[in-house]
Design an enzyme around this catalytic site. Structure first.
Site, mmCIF file in Angstrom:
data_model
loop_
_atom_site.group_PDB
_atom_site.id
_atom_site.type_symbol
_atom_site.label_atom_id
_atom_site.label_comp_id
_atom_site.label_asym_id
_atom_site.label_seq_id
_atom_site.Cartn_x
_atom_site.Cartn_y
_atom_site.Cartn_z
ATOM 1 N N TYR A 1 -9.779 13.963 -6.763
ATOM 2 C CA TYR A 1 -9.304 13.695 -7.638
ATOM 3 C C TYR A 1 -8.830 15.053 -8.155
ATOM 4 C CZ TYR A 1 -6.909 12.265 -12.007
ATOM 5 O OH TYR A 1 -6.521 11.573 -12.283
ATOM 6 N N ASN B 1 2.539 6.045 -10.071
ATOM 7 C CA ASN B 1 1.453 5.963 -10.949
ATOM 8 C C ASN B 1 0.321 5.950 -9.942
ATOM 9 O OD1 ASN B 1 -0.168 5.511 -13.853
ATOM 10 N ND2 ASN B 1 0.075 3.462 -12.233
ATOM 11 N N ASP C 1 0.953 -1.351 0.228
ATOM 12 C CA ASP C 1 -0.450 0.420 -0.287
ATOM 13 C C ASP C 1 0.886 1.127 0.351
ATOM 14 O OD1 ASP C 1 -1.985 2.274 1.082
ATOM 15 O OD2 ASP C 1 -2.579 1.207 2.243
#
Length: 308
Positions: free
Chosen positions: A154, A90, A63
């Site tokens: 986001y 990424n 994680d």
């Protein structure tokens, strides 16, 4: 910045490598002769990608928001493959919906993975990058300079990731470590395909100019990023025409505000819009893993998310 030395035999680390852009990047880097470390939450899926690479690789289930686990991952990769010359942050997740009714844990998780996880990745692998005078690439998004409604977590996380990478670049330049920011637009991943299932998000995207609505194949986007990595670019654009969009950056908030004032009331009146939860197959798996780890977290408050 100058082109990187011959990549053959050097080590690349890719987070979020189980699917989508991460998997595409590992394939292209391996094709250039690099040894590749694949990091992510889905061991079986990572291993399935690794066996297709045709180069030396190593899989670590981890994680990216777990500091200690990422430190162990960096030590493991360095021990098995060697110090990294390229590290690509990424790993990312997204969710959609009105901020006021958003689930706090889901909202926070998006920021943790996209921003905090990127910083943890950099911290864990910077000793190796210093040793190789390597290159760190932060995968960001046009959301970093064109924040959209209904995607507050986001957009905030990608803007933060861009700012983090720019700060880090200035901090490590004298060490001959390169840092780049990759600005991605619509890429054909399961996350973007999941956006299409939600009417309000789909229609908001539909009001973009035609070139800005285009969805690009993963392999093509990965090739643009790898070209930027080879040249150690400070900014990498996928597609390349996004470079021109930077000039219009000061005007994007005004355009988004005008569009939202005109279209959002109509869309929300015509379509009920529930919270999306984490988007894409990877996001759904992330939710399951978080749920599965919740009882352990409750009984062991000082323990991070489970890793390999």
């Amino acid at each position: 910045m100058p082109r990187s030395p011959e990549p053959r035999g050097r080590v690349a680390v890719v987070t979020g490598a189980a699917r989508g852009l991460g998997a595409g990047l590992t394939r292209l880097l391996a094709a250039r002769g690099m040894r590749v470390a694949l990091l992510g939450r889905e061991h079986a899926r990572l291993a399935a990608v690794a066996v297709t690479l045709g180069t030396e690789s190593h899989v670590v289930e981890v994680d990216v928001t777990d500091d200690a686990a990422m430190e162990r991952a960096a030590e493991e990769v360095t021990r098995i493959l060697g110090p990294p010359s390229v590290v690509i942050a990424n790993a990312g997740v997204a969710e959609g919906g009105p901020f006021e009714s958003s689930d706090p844990e889901t909202w926070r998780r998006v920021v943790e993975v996209n921003l905090v996880g990127s910083a943890i990745t950099a911290r864990a692998f910077l000793p190796g990058l210093r040793a190789t005078r390597g290159y760190f690439l932060q995968v960001a998004s046009t959301a970093a300079f064109g924040a959209a409604p209904m995607m507050s977590a986001y957009c905030a996380s990608k803007a933060g990731a861009e700012a983090f990478a720019r700060s880090l670049r200035a901090e490590v330049a004298h060490l001959r470590v390169g840092v780049g920011v990759a600005y991605l637009h619509w890429t054909d991943t399961d996350m973007v395909r999941d956006v299409e299932r939600h009417t309000v998000l789909r229609e908001l995207r539909g009001h973009m100019p035609a070139p800005a609505r285009r969805v690009y194949p993963v392999d093509r986007v990965a090739s643009w990023l790898v070209r930027g990595i080879e040249r150690r670019r400070a900014s990498v654009y996928a597609p390349p025409w996004l470079r021109l969009a930077q000039a219009g950056r000061p005007f994007f908030p005004v355009a988004v505000d005008l569009l939202s004032r005109r279209e959002l009331p109509r869309l929300l009146k015509e379509h009920s819009f529930e919270q999306t939860g984490l988007l894409g197959t990877g996001g759904h798996i992330e939710e399951k893993l978080i749920d599965r780890s919740a009882p352990q977290a409750a009984t062991s408050p000082d323990r991070g998310h489970p890793a390999s």
